[in-house]
Scaffold this motif. Structure first.
Motif, short mmCIF file in Angstrom:
data_model
loop_
_atom_site.label_atom_id
_atom_site.label_comp_id
_atom_site.label_asym_id
_atom_site.label_seq_id
_atom_site.Cartn_x
_atom_site.Cartn_y
_atom_site.Cartn_z
N THR A 48 -9.47 9.07 7.68
CA THR A 48 -8.28 9.07 6.86
C THR A 48 -8.53 9.92 5.62
N PRO A 49 -7.61 10.82 5.27
CA PRO A 49 -7.84 11.69 4.11
C PRO A 49 -7.80 10.92 2.79
N ASN A 50 -8.51 11.45 1.80
CA ASN A 50 -8.56 10.79 0.49
C ASN A 50 -7.22 10.78 -0.21
N ASP A 54 -5.66 7.71 -2.37
CA ASP A 54 -5.22 7.88 -3.75
C ASP A 54 -3.78 7.40 -3.92
N LYS A 55 -2.94 7.68 -2.93
CA LYS A 55 -1.55 7.22 -2.98
C LYS A 55 -1.48 5.69 -2.91
N LYS A 62 0.99 0.35 -9.71
CA LYS A 62 2.36 0.20 -10.22
C LYS A 62 2.88 -1.23 -10.11
N ILE A 63 2.28 -2.03 -9.26
CA ILE A 63 2.73 -3.41 -9.07
C ILE A 63 2.15 -4.27 -10.19
#
Length: 84
Positions: A48-50, A54-55, A62-63
């Motif tokens: 899985t890409p970094n 990061d997202k 934000k939560i």
């Protein structure tokens, strides 16, 4: 001099991974399926890409995780509790 007998599994492994998987599938399909399913999670985590992680981290930041403490009923200072 004695000749060494090579097992069919070892012979298939020497030819490559695909012949070995075909040989194993013919002998024990349940073990092959469980090994493949067990290896999917670590492989997807490694592949899985970094940018995705990061997202996910930015979305989790934000939560809100700190909420105000509710005001307890104090006689004479607050109204009577409405949930009782």
């Amino acid at each position: 001099m004695a000749t060494r007998v090579i097992s069919p599994a070892r012979e298939a492994w020497r030819k490559g991974i695909v012949p070995f998987l075909k040989f194993s599938w013919d002998k024990e399909p349940v073990i092959v399926v469980s090994c493949l399913l067990g290896s999917t999670l670590p492989l997807t985590w490694l592949l899985t890409p970094n940018s995705y992680w990061d997202k996910v981290k930015s979305d989790a930041d934000k939560i809100p995780n700190k909420y105000p403490t509710p005001i307890r009923y104090v006689e004479g200072k607050t109204a009577e509790p409405s949930s009782v």
